[in-house]
Structures are given as structure tokens and as C-alpha cells.
Design a protein around this motif. Sequence first.
Motif, mmCIF file in Angstrom:
data_model
loop_
_atom_site.group_PDB
_atom_site.id
_atom_site.type_symbol
_atom_site.label_atom_id
_atom_site.label_comp_id
_atom_site.label_asym_id
_atom_site.label_seq_id
_atom_site.Cartn_x
_atom_site.Cartn_y
_atom_site.Cartn_z
ATOM 1 N N ILE A 112 -15.585 -0.334 -4.293
ATOM 2 C CA ILE A 112 -14.669 0.801 -4.390
ATOM 3 C C ILE A 112 -13.560 0.469 -5.385
ATOM 4 N N SER A 113 -12.873 1.484 -5.866
ATOM 5 C CA SER A 113 -11.783 1.266 -6.814
ATOM 6 C C SER A 113 -10.515 0.839 -6.089
ATOM 7 N N TYR A 114 -9.571 0.334 -6.887
ATOM 8 C CA TYR A 114 -8.266 -0.044 -6.335
ATOM 9 C C TYR A 114 -7.600 1.135 -5.653
ATOM 10 N N VAL A 115 -7.626 2.310 -6.305
ATOM 11 C CA VAL A 115 -6.967 3.495 -5.752
ATOM 12 C C VAL A 115 -7.618 3.903 -4.429
ATOM 13 N N THR A 116 -8.955 3.841 -4.366
ATOM 14 C CA THR A 116 -9.664 4.208 -3.137
ATOM 15 C C THR A 116 -9.320 3.247 -2.003
ATOM 16 N N TRP A 137 -13.745 -5.197 -12.510
ATOM 17 C CA TRP A 137 -14.123 -6.338 -11.686
ATOM 18 C C TRP A 137 -13.913 -6.053 -10.199
ATOM 19 N N PHE A 138 -12.785 -5.425 -9.831
ATOM 20 C CA PHE A 138 -12.483 -5.112 -8.425
ATOM 21 C C PHE A 138 -13.545 -4.181 -7.853
ATOM 22 N N LYS A 139 -13.911 -3.157 -8.620
ATOM 23 C CA LYS A 139 -14.909 -2.204 -8.128
ATOM 24 C C LYS A 139 -16.278 -2.857 -8.014
ATOM 25 N N GLN A 140 -16.592 -3.748 -8.947
ATOM 26 C CA GLN A 140 -17.880 -4.433 -8.915
ATOM 27 C C GLN A 140 -18.000 -5.319 -7.687
ATOM 28 N N LYS A 141 -16.904 -5.981 -7.313
ATOM 29 C CA LYS A 141 -16.938 -6.927 -6.199
ATOM 30 C C LYS A 141 -16.786 -6.263 -4.832
ATOM 31 N N THR A 142 -16.050 -5.159 -4.753
ATOM 32 C CA THR A 142 -15.779 -4.530 -3.457
ATOM 33 C C THR A 142 -16.551 -3.240 -3.231
ATOM 34 N N TYR A 195 0.805 -1.221 0.000
ATOM 35 C CA TYR A 195 0.000 0.000 0.000
ATOM 36 C C TYR A 195 0.840 1.274 0.000
ATOM 37 N N ASN A 196 2.044 1.207 0.559
ATOM 38 C CA ASN A 196 2.884 2.406 0.668
ATOM 39 C C ASN A 196 3.864 2.548 -0.492
ATOM 40 N N LYS A 197 3.650 1.771 -1.546
ATOM 41 C CA LYS A 197 4.484 1.870 -2.745
ATOM 42 C C LYS A 197 3.625 2.303 -3.929
ATOM 43 N N GLU A 198 4.247 2.884 -4.891
ATOM 44 C CA GLU A 198 3.519 3.324 -6.078
ATOM 45 C C GLU A 198 3.374 2.175 -7.068
ATOM 46 N N ILE A 199 2.496 1.238 -6.733
ATOM 47 C CA ILE A 199 2.209 0.111 -7.610
ATOM 48 C C ILE A 199 1.068 0.517 -8.536
ATOM 49 N N SER A 200 1.315 0.488 -9.827
ATOM 50 C CA SER A 200 0.282 0.895 -10.786
ATOM 51 C C SER A 200 -0.785 -0.178 -10.891
ATOM 52 N N LEU A 201 -1.937 0.225 -11.409
ATOM 53 C CA LEU A 201 -3.025 -0.718 -11.630
ATOM 54 C C LEU A 201 -2.586 -1.823 -12.585
ATOM 55 N N GLU A 202 -1.776 -1.451 -13.595
ATOM 56 C CA GLU A 202 -1.277 -2.433 -14.565
ATOM 57 C C GLU A 202 -0.410 -3.489 -13.866
ATOM 58 N N GLU A 203 0.467 -3.038 -12.953
ATOM 59 C CA GLU A 203 1.338 -3.978 -12.236
ATOM 60 C C GLU A 203 0.528 -4.913 -11.355
ATOM 61 N N LEU A 204 -0.483 -4.356 -10.649
ATOM 62 C CA LEU A 204 -1.326 -5.166 -9.778
ATOM 63 C C LEU A 204 -2.102 -6.195 -10.579
ATOM 64 N N ALA A 205 -2.743 -5.754 -11.657
ATOM 65 C CA ALA A 205 -3.537 -6.656 -12.484
ATOM 66 C C ALA A 205 -2.657 -7.748 -13.086
ATOM 67 N N SER A 206 -1.475 -7.361 -13.554
ATOM 68 C CA SER A 206 -0.563 -8.314 -14.172
ATOM 69 C C SER A 206 -0.109 -9.375 -13.163
ATOM 70 N N SER A 207 0.128 -8.971 -11.910
ATOM 71 C CA SER A 207 0.575 -9.919 -10.884
ATOM 72 C C SER A 207 -0.485 -10.982 -10.613
ATOM 73 N N LEU A 208 -1.749 -10.661 -10.921
ATOM 74 C CA LEU A 208 -2.850 -11.597 -10.685
ATOM 75 C C LEU A 208 -3.316 -12.279 -11.966
ATOM 76 N N GLY A 209 -2.672 -11.916 -13.079
ATOM 77 C CA GLY A 209 -2.989 -12.577 -14.338
ATOM 78 C C GLY A 209 -4.143 -11.985 -15.112
ATOM 79 N N ARG A 238 -3.771 3.600 3.453
ATOM 80 C CA ARG A 238 -2.759 4.603 3.786
ATOM 81 C C ARG A 238 -3.237 5.525 4.889
ATOM 82 N N MET A 239 -4.490 5.956 4.823
ATOM 83 C CA MET A 239 -5.013 6.878 5.830
ATOM 84 C C MET A 239 -5.160 6.180 7.185
ATOM 85 N N GLN A 240 -5.571 4.918 7.170
ATOM 86 C CA GLN A 240 -5.669 4.178 8.435
ATOM 87 C C GLN A 240 -4.314 4.081 9.115
ATOM 88 N N ARG A 241 -3.277 3.778 8.330
ATOM 89 C CA ARG A 241 -1.936 3.677 8.892
ATOM 90 C C ARG A 241 -1.441 5.039 9.360
#
Length: 344
Positions: free
Chosen positions: A283-287, A276-281, A253-267, A293-296
Motif C-alpha cells: 500500500i502507499s504511504y498515504v493509504t 519502495w514503500f508500496k513495493q514492500k508493504t 499519523y495525525n499531522k500533515e507530514i508530506s511524503l518528502e518530509e518522511l522520505a527525507s527523515s529516513l535518508g 487515522r480511521m482505526q483511531r
Amino acid sequence: MKMYTILLIDDEPMMLKGMKYMLEHSDIPIRSILEATGGHEAIRLLQQFGADLIVTDIRMPDMTGLELCRMLSEQFPLVPCMIVSGHDEFAYAREGLRYGVKDFLLKPLNREQFTASLRQMLRKLAEIGHPNGISTSEWREIADAWTEAVVQDHQEKRVEAEVKWLECLRYAPPSLCMIWHGIFHVALLQRAGGKLERAMDIPLLPFQGQMLEELINWVVEDLNAICEAMKLHAYSDHQKLIYNAQLYIREHYNKEISLEELASSLGYSAPYFSQWFKQKTGISYVTYRTQLRMQRAQELLLKTDKPILQIAYEVGYNDVAGFIRTFKKETEQTPTEYRKGGSL
């Protein structure tokens, strides 16, 4: 091979040196050798490091070996103890039987006799079948209670079962704790597999530490690993993907991981994963990442005196002004205002 920690207690430096030499040049698998020159020091070492076996002199400056054995029988009843004594103390030393002393040897020590006696005591230690004297049914009840609490996501009952298990290990020597928890680990996996109707195969990590606190942490980490695996096994394929995505975000969470990098890591492709992430949760990945980050940041503001600039960097913001804007948007307070009057 099981490795053992042995505590030697004698107020004569040459005697300690001699016993240590015998151990180091024996075939006994030694993890570490602890040395104490008095009873109080011995108790402190046991509380800090734990030991599988104790060898103590009968006479010490702060207490007698018998007084020490009495204290050990109360605080560490499963740790076997040997007394070494002079000829004129031998009859006195035999009183140690009342406190669970396993053997008595006369000074000067015979090397073969000394190591043979220690090996026999360690063999008997390894044969102890159940933790702290509880029955097989009680042991299984703890395993059942723990796995049921994890399946039901009942945190309070899970903690209660873990406390009971750690209490079973409380008075046991480190090597015995490792044996017992290894068996408990297998029991948990069998019960988890039965409840989830899926085979569970989670390896038990080797214990590499030395201190008693490290051993407790090893047990807790293993329970956490089984808990996470059970949750993952219980999920559908879609639930697993959400779980893995959220886990990845929590770890980065404290690194600048792009949406592309996250999606790619999960295939997945970024557009599909984002939708899909927003539909299931909801909220968006960024949110989701921003919320983490704010909780920490809130925790750091209230629990530490770190400067706001440092906190911003720690939670992933290189621009402190951007951090302050985001923090105020999420909490309706500036970091400074939150630190002065906020609460978790």
C-alpha cells in the motif's frame, strides 16, 4: 545512589515531627518521608506509594503496632519494620519478632541510635539477592521465556512472562525493585543478544517517580523498549527501514507530514521511497496513514462521547467534511452510523 522511601507511623504529631527531623538531618539518602497517624492510613499509603522501611509506634487509635506488623508481614513481607515504644510496652513490643520486626527502640528516641539502626536495616535490605525468594534458575527461566516469546512474536507467552516478573517484584520495597529490575534488564539483553546473534546495548532509564504505580510503569516501559530493540535487531536492513518508516508514520499519523518530509527523515528521495514503500508493504504511504487515522477514529467514536468535529481534528483532519467522506469510504458508514451500531 539509591534513594529510600520511609514510612513513619505514630498518633502523636510531635513524635512524627521529631522522627522526620532526624531523618532529614541524617546522611540517609531519602527519596520521600511518608507519615501516618494510624494503621489503616499506613496501609493505604503503602499500597499507593510503597516504602522501603517502616517505623511504627506500638499504640495507635485504630489498631496496635503489633496488629499492623502482622498485616504488613502478610501484605508486604519484604519491607523491614522497626517498632518504637515506651518502657512499659517494650516486652509487649518484642512479640513483633513473630511478624518480622527487625528492631525495637525505646522512647524518647536517641538520634544517633535511631539513624544508625535505620542505616543497618537498609544495608541488609540491599543485600537481599533474589526477588521474593525465587531461585537463580527460576529467575533465568523467566528471562529466557520472555526473550523467546519476543523472538517468536508470541504475545500471550510474553505477557505471561511479564506477569511472573511483576509478581516477583510485588512485595518488594521500591529500592529493591529497582535493583532487581536493573539486574533483570541486563539478563534480558544478554539472552536477547544470544538469540539474535547481535550485541544488545539498551540503557536502563532512571526511575524518577515516587508512586508504586509509576514504578510498575517504569518496569513495563523498559520491557517494551527492549522488545522494540529486539525486533529492530532481528530485521534485515530493508526490514529495518520499513519498521522505522511505519514507526514514524504511527507517531505522526495525525499531522500533515508530506511524503518528502518522511522520505527525507529516513535518508531517501520521495520518488524512490514512495515506490519502495508500496513495493514492500503493498500500500502507499498515504493509504497506510489513512488506515491509522480511521482505526483511531473508530476507537474514539466507540469509547468516547467526543463530538465528530473534535475527533476529526484529533486524527489529523482540519476539514470535517473530508473526514466524513474518507470514513464512509473506508467503513461504508458515516461516523454517526458507526457510533450507533459499529463495533471494534
